[in-house]
Enzyme design. Structure first.
Site, mmCIF file in Angstrom:
data_model
loop_
_atom_site.group_PDB
_atom_site.id
_atom_site.type_symbol
_atom_site.label_atom_id
_atom_site.label_comp_id
_atom_site.label_asym_id
_atom_site.label_seq_id
_atom_site.Cartn_x
_atom_site.Cartn_y
_atom_site.Cartn_z
ATOM 1 C CB ALA A 69 -0.884 -0.002 1.233
ATOM 2 N N GLY A 108 0.534 -5.567 0.015
ATOM 3 C CA GLY A 108 -0.517 -5.605 -1.004
ATOM 4 C C GLY A 108 -0.013 -6.165 -2.328
ATOM 5 C CD GLU A 111 -3.105 -8.293 1.251
ATOM 6 O OE1 GLU A 111 -3.714 -8.748 2.221
ATOM 7 O OE2 GLU A 111 -2.981 -7.083 1.037
ATOM 8 C CD GLU A 131 0.982 -6.390 4.912
ATOM 9 O OE1 GLU A 131 1.832 -7.221 5.308
ATOM 10 O OE2 GLU A 131 0.412 -6.489 3.813
HETATM 11 N N1 COA Z 1 4.483 3.593 0.191
HETATM 12 C C1 COA Z 1 4.936 4.816 -0.127
HETATM 13 N N2 COA Z 1 6.234 5.096 -0.289
HETATM 14 C C2 COA Z 1 7.100 4.092 -0.127
HETATM 15 C C3 COA Z 1 6.692 2.796 0.199
HETATM 16 C C4 COA Z 1 5.321 2.552 0.350
HETATM 17 N N3 COA Z 1 4.842 1.358 0.641
HETATM 18 N N4 COA Z 1 7.787 2.029 0.303
HETATM 19 C C5 COA Z 1 8.821 2.817 0.039
HETATM 20 N N5 COA Z 1 8.415 4.057 -0.222
HETATM 21 C C6 COA Z 1 9.243 5.211 -0.597
HETATM 22 C C7 COA Z 1 10.184 5.611 0.518
HETATM 23 O O1 COA Z 1 9.562 6.484 1.419
HETATM 24 C C8 COA Z 1 11.288 6.257 -0.265
HETATM 25 O O2 COA Z 1 10.846 7.531 -0.603
HETATM 26 P P1 COA Z 1 11.851 8.766 -0.557
HETATM 27 O O3 COA Z 1 12.925 8.441 -1.546
HETATM 28 O O4 COA Z 1 11.009 9.928 -0.901
HETATM 29 O O5 COA Z 1 12.344 8.790 0.854
HETATM 30 C C9 COA Z 1 11.345 5.458 -1.552
HETATM 31 O O6 COA Z 1 10.082 4.804 -1.647
HETATM 32 C C10 COA Z 1 12.419 4.406 -1.581
HETATM 33 O O7 COA Z 1 12.301 3.620 -0.404
HETATM 34 P P2 COA Z 1 13.581 3.145 0.392
HETATM 35 O O8 COA Z 1 13.093 2.427 1.584
HETATM 36 O O9 COA Z 1 14.487 4.295 0.603
HETATM 37 O O10 COA Z 1 14.247 2.157 -0.657
HETATM 38 P P3 COA Z 1 14.841 0.721 -0.443
HETATM 39 O O11 COA Z 1 15.186 0.257 -1.792
HETATM 40 O O12 COA Z 1 15.874 0.751 0.619
HETATM 41 O O13 COA Z 1 13.647 -0.186 0.132
HETATM 42 C C11 COA Z 1 11.465 -1.170 0.250
HETATM 43 C C12 COA Z 1 12.516 -0.445 -0.619
HETATM 44 C C13 COA Z 1 10.218 -1.300 -0.576
HETATM 45 C C14 COA Z 1 11.982 -2.539 0.673
HETATM 46 C C15 COA Z 1 11.194 -0.351 1.531
HETATM 47 O O14 COA Z 1 10.941 0.971 1.168
HETATM 48 C C16 COA Z 1 10.024 -0.831 2.331
HETATM 49 O O15 COA Z 1 10.158 -1.750 3.117
HETATM 50 N N6 COA Z 1 8.863 -0.190 2.153
HETATM 51 C C17 COA Z 1 7.693 -0.489 2.954
HETATM 52 C C18 COA Z 1 6.948 -1.651 2.398
HETATM 53 C C19 COA Z 1 5.710 -1.912 3.199
HETATM 54 O O16 COA Z 1 5.691 -1.849 4.408
HETATM 55 N N7 COA Z 1 4.632 -2.252 2.491
HETATM 56 C C20 COA Z 1 3.403 -2.589 3.111
HETATM 57 C C21 COA Z 1 2.597 -1.388 3.392
HETATM 58 S S1 COA Z 1 1.105 -1.864 4.174
#
Ligand code: COA
Length: 703
Positions: A69, A108, A111, A131
């Site tokens: 999400a 998601g 999902e 999550e």
């Molecule tokens: N929603 C919105 N923005 C997100 C996001 C999400 N689910 N996941 C990552 N981003 C954004 C970060 O805020 C960052 O933005 P910025 O550059 O403006 O700071 C950018 O994407 C890159 O993320 P970053 O974490 O710096 O890159 P990474 O390559 O180290 O890691 C992920 C990527 C996806 C592994 C990590 O961002 C992550 O774990 N995200 C959360 C995933 C999550 O919890 N999803 C379930 C949500 S219910």
């Protein structure tokens, strides 16, 4: 053609070789924003009505499939189809839908993949349900579809632990149908889809699959394990109950409960705190003064001192790929350093962070041990980790100044001392910086990067670059006694000591602070760190201490007995072989009582709530002062410091987020209440007062 919506998120629709290709694009991680869900829903409808396409492939443009999400939109009013509606629509398709996965496929994203009828993944795909890390549970059928596909044990591990699995493990557990080593995931998806069509394999719908039978013990055992690991975080246990619902009620009923629970958790304090922490992590190195500044190149790093700290720093550097030169006074010191580093690295091998070959390499060619400072002549950076005494630091820095090459960075790992004074004993104060690691340095994530008056911008940038390479969270701190973290620690400990004099016991305070969510209370922590450390600091500060600064006597009295905490077997607690099973030290309690009697203080009782209120008010008030003085640039830096260096519960977001959640006015009340008794200790930080007056938050100052 492209289906776009006003906010970010696009799905590009095309048909290639009879296969509809739905290219999902919402940089940087293809988060499922309102716009993206809408676009995907429309694209799926279009595919259903497209007679030229016999199957559909969904894939992500960029580095991954879908990272879940869109966290940025959680606080906004949602619009368009919800994720459950989108997922139901995908699954209902009459023609096969194939999810072609690569990179991060999270939350998601998984999902959506589970709603698709088939799944192919590139070998480097990471599939996870993270999550719980933001205080949520899967909210769009993950808790119901995943156990139907991979069984309860694997689903419980993925959903309650939040850690992603590698593609090859996903294949083994049946989460994906096929792996591909092809670089182009779209092409691999098309080939796979053509095979599905050729073999006339129709849609497979997990919602129609019965839940596996569950052994009676399975959930009871899991409940105990999950609660233990969660350490105060609510979401994992809640997620477990959702998975248990799969075994005890029909799919639709369990799905409705999952959704309702997800929406409730979205309003929870823990979720808000964890989202704050998520964005705090990502803002760590974003400082205006670092913009456009190139860090200096780093390859060889020197360490002065091979004690616990120096050896820990050397270990951390070796594990991060630096070659290390460590200098000790004599051979005995070098032997000690070598054995500590080796033991640390063996620990890394046990934890699976290093191979046996890697260990041999790191303790071989990557590490040079020497007794002469000349060994530092090629070092790009030297980090001093010797005894905390200004005269010793002077000696070390003048020697480093004499032998280090031009442009080398000279760093001190001091926890308290004045970095300006240290810089002043070199001919190159612009190259001097504080790099304050936390013990054990190869494990703890925090690095305070301490900027002295003359520190050059590229030296600061190098401190941040070093932290990044070492996988640490760097926080910029200004020069003062204790910088950000230890200055706050000293203040909160003093608040706790004052409560002891008034009648609380160390154990009551420790239990209250543990109850708040810290892994340990302040007196357990003090015993672990060694009571002699703060004793030495008190002695050092005695000459310049303001006479209004009340000191408790028992802290010194305990040290005078030679009780320095765990290492001597007694401190505030008595320690046997199992340090976790400590008991209050009756002799220390006697010393406390003697001081109460001597000062004529009548003992009163404290509730856990009052202890937490005072402890946190002292922390927030001091943090507000630290921010006003520019020691911490932003409130979020204080949060990061406490989260990564001091065991502050992540699900509370950090002290400044906590203050925002409670309200500055309420914290101010506690400070003012304290000031009635001790108006020097409880001096109100003007920033706290200002925020309380304006009903504003610390978060509003993060910029
Ligand atoms: N929603 C919105 N923005 C997100 C996001 C999400 N689910 N996941 C990552 N981003 C954004 C970060 O805020 C960052 O933005 P910025 O550059 O403006 O700071 C950018 O994407 C890159 O993320 P970053 O974490 O710096 O890159 P990474 O390559 O180290 O890691 C992920 C990527 C996806 C592994 C990590 O961002 C992550 O774990 N995200 C959360 C995933 C999550 O919890 N999803 C379930 C949500 S219910």
């Amino acid at each position: 053609m492209s289906i776009t919506s006003p906010s970010s998120g696009t799905v590009h629709y095309s048909v290639e070789q009879d296969i509809a290709v739905l290219a999902i694009e919402n940089p940087p991680v293809n988060a499922l924003s309102n716009a993206l869900r809408s676009a995907l829903f429309e694209a799926i409808e279009r595919f259903e009505n497209d007679e030229t396409a016999s199957a559909a492939v969904l894939y992500g443009v960029g580095a991954g499939f879908i990272a879940g999400a869109d966290i940025r939109e959680f606080s906004l009013e949602p619009w368009g189809p919800t994720l459950p509606e989108l997922i139901a629509r995908i699954e209902a398709c009459e023609k096969p839908v194939i999810a072609a996965l690569h990179g991060n496929t999270l939350g998601g994203g998984v999902e959506v993949a589970l709603a698709s009828h088939y799944r192919i993944a590139q070998e480097k795909t990471r599939l996870g349900m993270p999550e719980v890390h933001i205080g949520l549970i899967p909210g769009a059928s993950g808790t119901q579809r995943l156990p139907r596909l991979i069984g309860y044990d694997a689903a419980i591990a993925m959903i309650t632990g939040g850690r992603p699995v590698k593609a090859k493990d996903a294949l083994q557990m049946g989460l994906v149908d096929e792996l591909t080593s092809e670089a182009g995931i779209k092409e691999a998806g098309i080939v796979f889809a053509q095979k599905i069509v050729a073999e006339e394999r129709g849609p497979r719908r997990l919602a129609q699959v019965g839940a596996p039978a569950a052994d009676a013990q399975l959930f009871d055992t899991a409940r105990a394990e999950v609660a233990k690991k969660a350490k105060g975080l609510e979401a994992p246990s809640i997620a477990l109950e959702m998975i248990a619902n799969a075994a005890r009620m029909p799919y639709d009923a369990a799905l409705a409960i999952e959704r309702r629970t997800f929406l409730e958790l979205k309003e929870s304090a823990q979720h808000k705190a964890l989202v704050h922490a998520f964005f705090a992590d990502r803002s760590a190195g974003r400082l205006p003064e670092l913009k456009g500044v190139e860090p200096r190149p780093l390859s060889q790093v020197g360490v002065v001192g091979g004690g616990t700290m120096g050896a820990g720093i050397a270990t951390a550097l070796l594990l991060s790929g630096f070659s290390v030169v460590l200098v000790e006074r004599d051979e005995a010191g070098l032997d000690r350093a070598r054995s500590v580093i080796t033991a640390n690295l063996e620990g890394a091998v046990k934890r699976g962070k290093l191979s046996a070959d890697g260990l041999a390499k790191l303790t071989g060619e990557a590490l040079v041990l020497a007794c002469e400072y000349e060994a530092f002549s090629n070092a790009d950076l030297v980090i001093e980790a010797v005894f905390e005494e200004m005269s010793v630091k002077h000696d070390v820095f003048s020697k480093l100044d004499a032998v280090c090459k031009q442009g080398a960075i000279l760093a001190t790992n001091t926890s308290y001392l004045d970095v300006n004074a240290i810089a002043a004993c070199t001919s190159r104060p612009q190259d001097v910086i504080g790099l304050h690691f936390f013990s054990p340095a190869h494990i703890m994530k925090l690095l305070e990067v301490v900027v002295a008056n003359a520190t050059a911008a590229d030296v600061l940038a190098t401190g941040f670059a070093l932290a990044k390479k070492m996988g640490k969270v760097a926080v910029r701190a200004g020069v003062c006694d204790g910088f950000i973290g230890n200055r706050i620690l000293a203040k909160t400990r003093a608040a706790a000591e004052a409560m002891i004099l008034e009648g609380a016991s160390p154990k009551e305070i420790d239990s209250a602070i543990r109850g708040f969510g810290f892994a340990m209370g302040p007196f357990e922590t003090a015993d672990m760190a060694g009571l002699d450390i703060s004793w030495a600091r008190r002695k050092r500060l005695a000459a310049t201490r303001d006479p209004r600064d009340r000191q408790v006597g028992f802290a010194d009295a305990i040290c005078e007995q030679g009780w320095f905490g765990r290492k001597t077997g007694s401190g505030y607690y008595l320690y046997g072989k199992d340090v976790a099973k400590h008991t209050p030290n009756p002799d220390a309690l006697e010393l406390i009582e003697a001081e109460r009697v001597e000062k004529g203080i009548a003992q009163r009782s404290f509730s856990a709530e009052e202890i937490v209120e005072r402890y946190m008010a002292a922390m927030v008030n001091e943090a507000a002062a630290i921010i006003s003085e520019g020691i911490a640039l932003r409130p979020v830096d204080v949060d990061l410091t406490l989260l990564y260096g001091y065991g502050f519960p992540r699900w509370r977001g950090g002290p400044m987020h906590y203050a925002d959640a409670v309200g500055a006015a309420k914290i101010l009340d506690v400070v003012k209440q304290g000031a009635k008794d001790d108006d020097y200790f409880w001096r109100t930080a003007p920033l706290l007062e200002k925020l309380a007056e304006r009903e504003a938050t610390f978060a509003s100052l993060n910029g």
